[in-house]
Design a protein around this motif. Structure first.
Motif, PDB file in Angstrom:
ATOM      1  N   ALA A 152       0.833  -1.205   0.000  1.00 14.78           N
ATOM      2  CA  ALA A 152       0.000   0.000   0.000  1.00 14.78           C
ATOM      3  C   ALA A 152       0.867   1.254   0.000  1.00 14.78           C
ATOM      4  N   TYR A 153       1.908   1.251   0.808  1.00 17.79           N
ATOM      5  CA  TYR A 153       2.791   2.414   0.929  1.00 17.79           C
ATOM      6  C   TYR A 153       3.517   2.697  -0.384  1.00 17.79           C
ATOM      7  N   LEU A 154       4.036   1.662  -1.021  1.00 14.70           N
ATOM      8  CA  LEU A 154       4.826   1.834  -2.241  1.00 14.70           C
ATOM      9  C   LEU A 154       3.969   2.085  -3.474  1.00 14.70           C
ATOM     10  N   GLY A 155       2.649   1.992  -3.316  1.00 13.23           N
ATOM     11  CA  GLY A 155       1.753   2.308  -4.424  1.00 13.23           C
ATOM     12  C   GLY A 155       1.880   3.753  -4.880  1.00 13.23           C
ATOM     13  N   SER A 156       2.449   4.596  -4.046  1.00 13.65           N
ATOM     14  CA  SER A 156       2.645   6.010  -4.395  1.00 13.65           C
ATOM     15  C   SER A 156       3.944   6.259  -5.153  1.00 13.65           C
ATOM     16  N   PHE A 157       4.742   5.212  -5.337  1.00 14.80           N
ATOM     17  CA  PHE A 157       6.051   5.376  -5.967  1.00 14.80           C
ATOM     18  C   PHE A 157       6.145   4.527  -7.238  1.00 14.80           C
ATOM     19  N   HIS A 158       7.274   4.585  -7.917  1.00 15.55           N
ATOM     20  CA  HIS A 158       7.451   3.881  -9.192  1.00 15.55           C
ATOM     21  C   HIS A 158       7.317   2.372  -8.992  1.00 15.55           C
ATOM     22  N   PRO A 159       6.658   1.685  -9.929  1.00 17.53           N
ATOM     23  CA  PRO A 159       6.466   0.230  -9.774  1.00 17.53           C
ATOM     24  C   PRO A 159       7.746  -0.593  -9.811  1.00 17.53           C
ATOM     25  N   SER A 160       8.869   0.002 -10.213  1.00 10.51           N
ATOM     26  CA  SER A 160      10.137  -0.730 -10.187  1.00 10.51           C
ATOM     27  C   SER A 160      10.689  -0.874  -8.771  1.00 10.51           C
ATOM     28  N   ILE A 161      10.076  -0.207  -7.806  1.00  9.47           N
ATOM     29  CA  ILE A 161      10.523  -0.299  -6.415  1.00  9.47           C
ATOM     30  C   ILE A 161       9.669  -1.334  -5.694  1.00  9.47           C
ATOM     31  N   GLN A 162      10.322  -2.343  -5.146  1.00  7.03           N
ATOM     32  CA  GLN A 162       9.648  -3.429  -4.450  1.00  7.03           C
ATOM     33  C   GLN A 162       9.951  -3.374  -2.959  1.00  7.03           C
ATOM     34  N   GLY A 163       8.945  -3.634  -2.140  1.00  5.34           N
ATOM     35  CA  GLY A 163       9.131  -3.657  -0.695  1.00  5.34           C
ATOM     36  C   GLY A 163       9.409  -5.059  -0.200  1.00  5.34           C
ATOM     37  N   LEU A 164      10.347  -5.191   0.735  1.00  2.97           N
ATOM     38  CA  LEU A 164      10.692  -6.488   1.318  1.00  2.97           C
ATOM     39  C   LEU A 164      10.582  -6.417   2.832  1.00  2.97           C
ATOM     40  N   SER A 165       9.985  -7.463   3.402  1.00  2.49           N
ATOM     41  CA  SER A 165       9.866  -7.577   4.857  1.00  2.49           C
ATOM     42  C   SER A 165      10.300  -8.987   5.262  1.00  2.49           C
ATOM     43  N   GLY A 166      10.085  -9.321   6.500  1.00  2.00           N
ATOM     44  CA  GLY A 166      10.453 -10.646   6.993  1.00  2.00           C
ATOM     45  C   GLY A 166      10.314 -10.683   8.498  1.00  2.00           C
ATOM     46  N   THR A 167      10.821 -11.735   9.097  1.00  4.84           N
ATOM     47  CA  THR A 167      10.821 -11.827  10.554  1.00  4.84           C
ATOM     48  C   THR A 167      11.866 -10.864  11.103  1.00  4.84           C
ATOM     49  N   PRO A 168      11.769 -10.498  12.379  1.00  4.83           N
ATOM     50  CA  PRO A 168      12.821  -9.652  12.948  1.00  4.83           C
ATOM     51  C   PRO A 168      14.218 -10.247  12.764  1.00  4.83           C
ATOM     52  N   GLU A 169      14.324 -11.569  12.845  1.00 12.04           N
ATOM     53  CA  GLU A 169      15.630 -12.224  12.681  1.00 12.04           C
ATOM     54  C   GLU A 169      16.132 -12.087  11.237  1.00 12.04           C
ATOM     55  N   GLN A 170      15.232 -12.254  10.270  1.00 11.32           N
ATOM     56  CA  GLN A 170      15.623 -12.119   8.864  1.00 11.32           C
ATOM     57  C   GLN A 170      16.054 -10.684   8.545  1.00 11.32           C
ATOM     58  N   ILE A 171      15.310  -9.730   9.092  1.00  8.56           N
ATOM     59  CA  ILE A 171      15.655  -8.320   8.861  1.00  8.56           C
ATOM     60  C   ILE A 171      16.992  -7.986   9.523  1.00  8.56           C
ATOM     61  N   ALA A 172      17.212  -8.493  10.730  1.00 10.69           N
ATOM     62  CA  ALA A 172      18.495  -8.253  11.410  1.00 10.69           C
ATOM     63  C   ALA A 172      19.650  -8.843  10.594  1.00 10.69           C
ATOM     64  N   ALA A 173      19.439 -10.019  10.011  1.00  9.92           N
ATOM     65  CA  ALA A 173      20.494 -10.674   9.228  1.00  9.92           C
ATOM     66  C   ALA A 173      20.824  -9.885   7.969  1.00  9.92           C
ATOM     67  N   VAL A 174      19.809  -9.418   7.239  1.00  7.80           N
ATOM     68  CA  VAL A 174      20.084  -8.676   6.004  1.00  7.80           C
ATOM     69  C   VAL A 174      20.670  -7.299   6.323  1.00  7.80           C
ATOM     70  N   THR A 175      20.260  -6.711   7.433  1.00  8.51           N
ATOM     71  CA  THR A 175      20.825  -5.425   7.851  1.00  8.51           C
ATOM     72  C   THR A 175      22.314  -5.580   8.146  1.00  8.51           C
ATOM     73  N   ARG A 176      22.668  -6.673   8.847  1.00  4.58           N
ATOM     74  CA  ARG A 176      24.089  -6.944   9.124  1.00  4.58           C
ATOM     75  C   ARG A 176      24.855  -7.193   7.828  1.00  4.58           C
ATOM     76  N   ALA A 177      24.256  -7.951   6.907  1.00  2.00           N
ATOM     77  CA  ALA A 177      24.935  -8.292   5.657  1.00  2.00           C
ATOM     78  C   ALA A 177      25.290  -7.040   4.854  1.00  2.00           C
ATOM     79  N   TYR A 178      24.437  -6.037   4.937  1.00  2.00           N
ATOM     80  CA  TYR A 178      24.681  -4.789   4.215  1.00  2.00           C
ATOM     81  C   TYR A 178      25.417  -3.759   5.065  1.00  2.00           C
ATOM     82  N   ARG A 179      25.814  -4.159   6.259  1.00  4.85           N
ATOM     83  CA  ARG A 179      26.507  -3.264   7.183  1.00  4.85           C
ATOM     84  C   ARG A 179      25.702  -1.990   7.434  1.00  4.85           C
TER      85      ARG A 179
END
Length: 196
Positions: free
Chosen positions: A118-145
């Motif tokens: 719903a939030y990204l409906g206001s922006f370009h369709p080439s932008i995709q939103g990603l979510s996950g469990t708190p653990e998955q988000i913590a892992a990807v955040t660490r991976a990207y420093r």
């Protein structure tokens, strides 16, 4: 002053100059079109896209991606970055479908796939939103420093402090460099086209 002492001082000066120049060169970013191999940024992840599909880094292989960490309750930094990214994709024209923008939430408690869609409906369709469990988000955040921290506000509410960098990843999912959206969209599009 003796010749020996002058030679020692001169040698110390030369060694010091070499160390300073080497240190300065080590801090310079890689040149355009090169992939940095000094710092590992990014890596394997498994998240849920805004349409409910499970995605990994392999889902986006074959096209460059612009990765941004944020959250839908962000008052200004996130909507500004997403607007600028939308302008970039508009400037790409038909080439926009050859690249992807990823908006990875740092607030998975509130940012479900449905909320992101719903939030990204206001922006370009080439932008995709990603979510996950708190653990998955913590892992990807660490991976990207990247950095993300919950900050309590009034009552039971909270906001999120987070990294505001746009990461440019190449077709193979390797980090290229931070991507500057704070410039004319046509100029940003011209840079991104080099990685299509």
């Amino acid at each position: 002053m003796s010749n020996r002492r002058v030679l020692l001082l001169l040698a110390a000066f030369v060694v010091g100059a070499v160390v300073i120049v080497a240190s300065a060169l080590a801090l310079l970013p890689p040149g355009p079109g090169t992939v940095s191999n000094q710092v590992t940024i990014g890596g394997p992840y498994q998240l849920v896209a805004q349409d409910g599909q499970v995605v990994t880094q392999e889902t986006y292989a074959g096209s460059p991606t612009l990765v941004f960490f944020g959250f839908t309750h962000c008052p200004d930094i996130c909507p500004t970055a997403l607007y600028e990214m939308s302008q970039l994709f508009e400037a790409l024209g038909p080439d926009a479908r050859k690249a992807t923008g990823l908006f990875i939430t740092v607030d998975p408690e509130r940012d479900t796939p449905e909320v992101l869609k719903a939030y990204l409906g206001s922006f370009h369709p080439s932008i995709q939103g990603l979510s996950g469990t708190p653990e998955q988000i913590a892992a990807v955040t660490r991976a990207y420093r990247a950095y993300a921290k919950k900050v309590p506000t009034q009552g039971d509410d909270y906001t999120m402090d987070h990294t505001a960098i746009v990461y440019l990843m190449d077709k193979d999912g390797r980090f290229v460099a931070p991507f500057n959206l704070k410039r004319p969209p046509e100029e940003a599009a011209a840079e991104l086209r080099r990685y299509l």
